[in-house]
Structure formats: structure tokens, C-alpha cells
Design an enzyme around this catalytic site. Structure first.
Site, mmCIF file in Angstrom:
data_model
loop_
_atom_site.group_PDB
_atom_site.id
_atom_site.type_symbol
_atom_site.label_atom_id
_atom_site.label_comp_id
_atom_site.label_asym_id
_atom_site.label_seq_id
_atom_site.Cartn_x
_atom_site.Cartn_y
_atom_site.Cartn_z
ATOM 1 N N ASP A 26 38.680 33.605 35.219
ATOM 2 C CA ASP A 26 39.113 32.728 36.322
ATOM 3 C C ASP A 26 40.622 32.801 36.552
ATOM 4 O OD1 ASP A 26 38.676 30.893 38.358
ATOM 5 O OD2 ASP A 26 38.965 29.166 37.040
ATOM 6 N N HIS A 43 41.546 39.805 42.615
ATOM 7 C CA HIS A 43 40.290 40.316 42.056
ATOM 8 C C HIS A 43 40.465 41.762 41.586
ATOM 9 C CE1 HIS A 43 38.439 36.637 43.138
ATOM 10 N NE2 HIS A 43 38.505 36.837 44.448
ATOM 11 N N LEU A 137 29.357 48.949 22.455
ATOM 12 C CA LEU A 137 29.540 47.623 23.048
ATOM 13 C C LEU A 137 28.578 47.417 24.223
ATOM 14 C CD1 LEU A 137 31.379 45.024 23.412
ATOM 15 C CD2 LEU A 137 32.690 46.388 25.051
#
Ligand code: IPE
Ligand code: IPE
Ligand code: MG
Length: 243
Positions: A26, A43, A137
Site C-alpha cells: 500500500d 504503481h 519460492l
């Protein structure tokens, strides 16, 4: 092996690296506004932070990294911003393909794929299909994800599977998007807000939480290590007593 936190110069304990870290990415919009840039620039910068955190997760031996990318409530935003965020998974998959392969990353999408545009859905399915056997991962991108929507979806399937009501918590969890992974050990929320915003409502039951004012595009390896150092000081009692 000694892993040093870059800031406090304190060693991370390699035996206490969280297996699963979830992050609410955020603060992108505010980061851009502070610089007089359009929100979408935030973004884009946020994707760079995500890349750095994936790399560091691989280095530290984190097994699951769940990134909140777009919530079921984020559709309320202007179309242009929504379209831009939705274009980022494709950008990541095409431009970063070689590092995704090198790092042996499994890509997974958590959320309602049917609600995505044709092209975002296609890319999501392609990325999941091409990487699903990987053992490195696992990166979960929560995309068109809502914790309540996930629970309702699971509850409907659970009710069909256990019509007489005898299913357990473990049985219920098999119907969640995260059915094949452990719950997050650590949740990190940069961006100064102290709330969950409909993220992983079931899975966060005993997750340790670290909140920071740092905006996501400013969040780097140092902040990540500091959050893990903070996690390593916590006493996870899970309702029991300190051992
Ligand atoms: C997080 O950054 C990214 C998404 C919610 C998609 P924001 O866009 O929410 O940034 P702020 O909170 O407005 O600064
Ligand atoms: C949460 O951030 C969702 C993502 C980071 C994708 P928001 O910016 O949407 O959350 P609120 O509105 O501050 O609760
Ligand atoms: Mg926000």
C-alpha cells in the site's frame, strides 16, 4: 550462515526466517502524489519494490510470498488506474521471465480469475501453468482477491462436501485458495494504515503483524529485513503459554 539486517546491523536468525510472508503493498498513490506524478507512476514504482522483495525472499529462503495486488474493492477506482494495475501482471510475466525462471519461482494467482479481463486471465493461467511444478519460492499474487469472497466461495463448496455438517477447520481450509500452503507467519503492511482491508481473513488468525509508515515504492531490502528482525523478537504463543 549469517544474514545481516542492513540497518540495525543485527543478524537475522536463519532458523527463524518466516516460511510464509504476506504483504499489503500500500501507498503507491501517495508516493506518486508527493512527487507530483500520476497515481499510475506509483504503481509502476511499486512493481520495482515487488521485484526486489521477491529476490530477497529467495535469498533468505522464504518459501511463500503473498502480495496483495488488487482487491475486490479496488474496482471502485478510476478505469484508467484499474486498467494500468491489471496490465502489470502481464508486464511482469513477459519482461521478468528470465529472472522468474532463474529464481525457480512458482507463480500463483489468488482471487476470482473469472472477474479479470480476457488478457489478464490468459496471462495468469499461462504463468501458473508454466511454473506450477517449481520448488523454489511460491509467489502468490492476490488479484481480484477479497477475504470475504474467498470464505463464501469456500463455504459453498464445504457445504456441498459436508452436507451433514461434520467437517473440521482443516477440511474447510482445503477449499481456500491457499489450500496447499501454511498460513502466513508474518504480515507486513507499509503505507501507514493499520488495517487488514479484506486480506486473508481466515489465514491471518495467528499471523504476526508489522506495520510501517514507509510507502510501498520506498520499501526496500532494508525495510524488509527490519520487519523480519521485528518478527524474530515476537513470542508466538498461539493461545498457549510462553515456552
Ligand atoms: C496500493 O497503493 C496499490 C493498490 C491498492 C492497488 P494505493 O493505490 O492504495 O496507494 P494509496 O493508498 O492511495 O497511497
Ligand atoms: C489494500 O489497499 C489493497 C491492496 C494493496 C491491493 P487499499 O488502498 O485498497 O486499502 P484501503 O482502501 O486503504 O483499506
Ligand atoms: Mg491504499
Amino acid at each position: 550462515m549469517k544474514l545481516f539486517g542492513r540497518n540495525k546491523n543485527k543478524a537475522l536468525d536463519p532458523r527463524k526466517i518466516p516460511m510464509h510472508i504476506a504483504i499489503v503493498m500500500d501507498g503507491n498513490g501517495r508516493w506518486a502524489a508527493k512527487r507530483g506524478l500520476p497515481r499510475v507512476a506509483g504503481h509502476r514504482a511499486g512493481l520495482d519494490s515487488a521485484r526486489a522483495i521477491m529476490e530477497e525472499s529467495v535469498r533468505l529462503g522464504v518459501k511463500y510470498l503473498t502480495l496483495y495486488t488488487f482487491s475486490t474493492e479496488n474496482w471502485k477506482r478510476p478505469q484508467e488506474e484499474v486498467d494500468f494495475i491489471m496490465s502489470l501482471p502481464e508486464e511482469f510475466w513477459t519482461r521478468d521471465r528470465s529472472s522468474i525462471d532463474e529464481m525457480d519461482i512458482r507463480l500463483n494467482i489468488l482471487g476470482d480469475l473469472d472477474g479479470l479481463s480476457e488478457s489478464t486471465r490468459r496471462v495468469s493461467l499461462e504463468a501458473m501453468g508454466a511454473t506450477h511444478k517449481r520448488k523454489g519460492l511460491t509467489v502468490n499474487l492476490a488479484l481480484n482477491y477479497g477475504g470475504r469472497a474467498e470464505i463464501i466461495r469456500a463455504a459453498n463448496a464445504f457445504a456441498k462436501a459436508y452436507p451433514t455438517g461434520e467437517g473440521s477447520e482443516q477440511d474447510f481450509a482445503k477449499f481456500l485458495y491457499t489450500s496447499d500452503m501454511p498460513d502466513p507467519d508474518l504480515l507486513i503492511r507499509p503505507g501507514a494504515e493499520k488495517r487488514i482491508s479484506n486480506f486473508l481473513l481466515w489465514q491471518l488468525a495467528y499471523t504476526e503483524m508489522v506495520f510501517t509508515d514507509c510507502l510501498w515504492p520506498d520499501f526496500n531490502v532494508k525495510q524488509f529485513q527490519d520487519a523480519i528482525l521485528e518478527y524474530q523478537t515476537r513470542d508466538r504463543r498461539r493461545g498457549g503459554l510462553k515456552v
